[in-house]
Scaffold this motif. Sequence first.
Motif, PDB file in Angstrom:
ATOM      1  N   ILE A 139      12.126 -31.623 -46.788  1.00 26.20           N
ATOM      2  CA  ILE A 139      12.081 -30.641 -45.694  1.00 26.20           C
ATOM      3  C   ILE A 139      13.512 -30.168 -45.440  1.00 26.20           C
ATOM      4  CG2 ILE A 139      11.653 -30.397 -43.205  1.00 26.20           C
ATOM      5  CD1 ILE A 139       9.178 -32.154 -43.654  1.00 26.20           C
ATOM      6  N   SER A 167       9.999 -25.448 -45.439  1.00 29.49           N
ATOM      7  CA  SER A 167      10.084 -25.535 -43.976  1.00 29.49           C
ATOM      8  C   SER A 167       9.025 -24.644 -43.331  1.00 29.49           C
ATOM      9  CB  SER A 167      11.463 -25.118 -43.491  1.00 29.49           C
ATOM     10  OG  SER A 167      11.577 -25.478 -42.131  1.00 29.49           O
ATOM     11  N   GLU A 170       8.071 -23.885 -36.886  1.00 27.47           N
ATOM     12  CA  GLU A 170       7.977 -24.883 -35.802  1.00 27.47           C
ATOM     13  C   GLU A 170       9.142 -25.878 -35.837  1.00 27.47           C
ATOM     14  OE1 GLU A 170       5.504 -23.746 -37.474  1.00 27.47           O
ATOM     15  OE2 GLU A 170       3.847 -23.317 -36.095  1.00 27.47           O
ATOM     16  N   LEU A 171       9.815 -25.985 -37.002  1.00 26.88           N
ATOM     17  CA  LEU A 171      10.911 -26.954 -37.105  1.00 26.88           C
ATOM     18  C   LEU A 171      12.268 -26.336 -36.796  1.00 26.88           C
ATOM     19  CD1 LEU A 171       9.836 -28.897 -40.341  1.00 26.88           C
ATOM     20  CD2 LEU A 171       9.416 -29.521 -37.953  1.00 26.88           C
ATOM     21  N   LEU A 186       9.919 -34.744 -35.947  1.00 28.02           N
ATOM     22  CA  LEU A 186       9.233 -33.889 -36.924  1.00 28.02           C
ATOM     23  C   LEU A 186       7.724 -34.122 -36.822  1.00 28.02           C
ATOM     24  CD1 LEU A 186      12.111 -33.465 -38.151  1.00 28.02           C
ATOM     25  CD2 LEU A 186      11.042 -33.585 -40.382  1.00 28.02           C
ATOM     26  N   LEU A 190       4.929 -31.335 -36.288  1.00 28.49           N
ATOM     27  CA  LEU A 190       4.066 -30.994 -37.428  1.00 28.49           C
ATOM     28  C   LEU A 190       2.618 -31.355 -37.121  1.00 28.49           C
ATOM     29  CD1 LEU A 190       6.378 -32.048 -40.388  1.00 28.49           C
ATOM     30  CD2 LEU A 190       5.656 -29.728 -39.771  1.00 28.49           C
ATOM     31  N   ALA A 194       0.873 -25.694 -38.220  1.00 26.61           N
ATOM     32  CA  ALA A 194       2.190 -25.939 -38.838  1.00 26.61           C
ATOM     33  C   ALA A 194       1.980 -26.732 -40.126  1.00 26.61           C
ATOM     34  CB  ALA A 194       3.088 -26.707 -37.870  1.00 26.61           C
ATOM     35  N   ILE A 195       1.053 -27.652 -40.092  1.00 33.23           N
ATOM     36  CA  ILE A 195       0.757 -28.452 -41.288  1.00 33.23           C
ATOM     37  C   ILE A 195       0.191 -27.550 -42.381  1.00 33.23           C
ATOM     38  CG2 ILE A 195      -0.917 -30.147 -42.176  1.00 33.23           C
ATOM     39  CD1 ILE A 195      -0.390 -31.831 -39.766  1.00 33.23           C
ATOM     40  N   LEU A 198       2.943 -25.555 -43.936  1.00 32.80           N
ATOM     41  CA  LEU A 198       3.826 -26.393 -44.757  1.00 32.80           C
ATOM     42  C   LEU A 198       3.132 -26.686 -46.105  1.00 32.80           C
ATOM     43  CD1 LEU A 198       6.623 -27.828 -44.334  1.00 32.80           C
ATOM     44  CD2 LEU A 198       5.341 -29.917 -43.966  1.00 32.80           C
ATOM     45  N   PHE A 218       4.237 -37.468 -40.636  1.00 39.87           N
ATOM     46  CA  PHE A 218       2.990 -36.945 -40.046  1.00 39.87           C
ATOM     47  C   PHE A 218       2.249 -38.087 -39.347  1.00 39.87           C
ATOM     48  CE2 PHE A 218       4.016 -34.856 -43.996  1.00 39.87           C
ATOM     49  CZ  PHE A 218       4.084 -33.530 -43.627  1.00 39.87           C
ATOM     50  N   SER A 225      -3.283 -36.109 -38.691  1.00 43.50           N
ATOM     51  CA  SER A 225      -2.353 -35.136 -39.281  1.00 43.50           C
ATOM     52  C   SER A 225      -2.090 -35.459 -40.746  1.00 43.50           C
ATOM     53  CB  SER A 225      -1.013 -35.133 -38.548  1.00 43.50           C
ATOM     54  OG  SER A 225      -1.211 -34.834 -37.203  1.00 43.50           O
ATOM     55  N   MET A 229      -2.822 -32.895 -43.762  1.00 44.65           N
ATOM     56  CA  MET A 229      -1.773 -32.505 -44.713  1.00 44.65           C
ATOM     57  C   MET A 229      -2.228 -32.756 -46.145  1.00 44.65           C
ATOM     58  SD  MET A 229       1.287 -31.332 -44.835  1.00 44.65           S
ATOM     59  CE  MET A 229       1.904 -30.717 -46.373  1.00 44.65           C
TER      60      MET A 229
END
Length: 410
Positions: A139, A167, A170-171, A186, A190, A194-195, A198, A218, A225, A229
């Motif tokens: 990341i 990236s 959101e980060l 993070l 995440l 956002a996931i 990514l 995560f 999460s 992911m």
Amino acid sequence: MRFDDIIIGGGLSGLLCGISLAETGRKCLIVSQGQSTLNFSSGALEFLACEEGVSYEQALKSLPGSHPYSKIGAEHLFVLRAEAAGLFERAGIPMRSDIRCNHWRITPLGVLKPVWMSLSEMTFFSKKDLPEKILVAGIKGFLDFNASFVASGLSEAGVDAKVCEVSVRELDELRDNASEFRSANLARALDGYAIDRLAEAINAESPEVDYILLPAVFGLENGKSVERMLSKLDKPAALIPTMAPSVPGIRLQKLLKKRFVALGGTFISGDNVISAEVNGGRIDSIRTERHGDTRFLAENVIFATGSFFSNGLKATPEEIFEPILHLDVDYSGSHGDWFNEDVYAVQPYLSFGVKTDDSLRVSLGGKTLENAWAVGQLLSGSLPLKSGCLGGVSVLSALYVAGQIKLAAQ
Ligand SMILES: Cc1cc2nc3c(=O)[nH]c(=O)nc-3n(C[C@H](O)[C@H](O)[C@H](O)COP(=O)(O)OP(=O)(O)OC[C@H]3O[C@@H](n4cnc5c(N)ncnc54)[C@H](O)[C@@H]3O)c2cc1C
């Protein structure tokens, strides 16, 4: 206040001991002073560092009689390893393990390390079946996971490893402040879409690989999460632990605590057990710093206070001692003999811990206390880094002691 069992220390060993006891309806209290070492651990538990193809039973034969595993015994350990898997499952923590031998996880340096149990999102390889082409996705700006380190370690193991950095917006806010750009933050950012974005960015980099590795950032509270992911990626994938704090370790701690409390256990956090009252070879009660004169009474007291890192043991230049009751401690020599100046050499102090008999009962002034036990990293005799028995000692000693207490109560 009266309990069946009081456990001092709410790390891996204290929580598992408490859960095992509370599952049979026993009234348990855990008092825990601070963060446990789970918050720094990988989320994978080591039983013994034996090579591929070597069974645990074979490897156990090389341990000295003073090792906690030798006290528990190979047959018992076999049963307890199976019991541990069920206990994690019931706590909502899917762990993968082979009851007889190690599998291999990939460390943040890309090195293959033998482990007993790992969270289901982590690598579960045999050395023979490593994927041929791996994408390591870092990341952007996240310094606690270096994709190039992982890739170069994997290349040495013969893998064709490629690196990318991705990236999502959101980060961006977190990235402005390097001290905020840490794994736990993070993991908070995440979530949800956002996931998904990514995953899209990683998928765009992965058309020619067989497998994807990414940092374990995560799911602080639960595994949702993580599942999201991994399900959004086009290729099979796994997570690799980052530098501390460890998101999988924090999740393990939270879920185990939640399970203990759901079973009716009482968990007091941020308090410190400062003394215990002994009468006729038994501990009657304990006292804590915050509860002043209140005495907590119990049938059994379990010391799960960890090693030096967690203040379960303390050292002065003259002595090493257990701070609550000055239990008998196994150590030898004087200050200069306790450590090796070569940091890569075996460190004698790591084998120091409280003295126990074969049932893991502790002693005071040479006399065994009938109703007091030690579990986890507080135990002497394990040389955890050399023999690679870190989390295994904590899990299995906790279940061993809980089993004896339950049997005696039948
Ligand atoms: C940095 C680090 C990384 C590690 N990584 C791994 C890994 O990846 N895999 C692995 O298998 N093992 C790892 N380990 C080993 C780890 O120690 C064990 O796996 C296990 O988590 C230890 O659990 P424990 O309950 O025995 O002790 P701890 O985790 O040390 O817990 C002891 C608890 O007791 C509390 N306590 C102490 N004194 C008192 C008191 N007087 N009153 C109340 N509470 C008290 C402490 O605050 C702490 O919460 C790691 C250890 C360290 C230090």
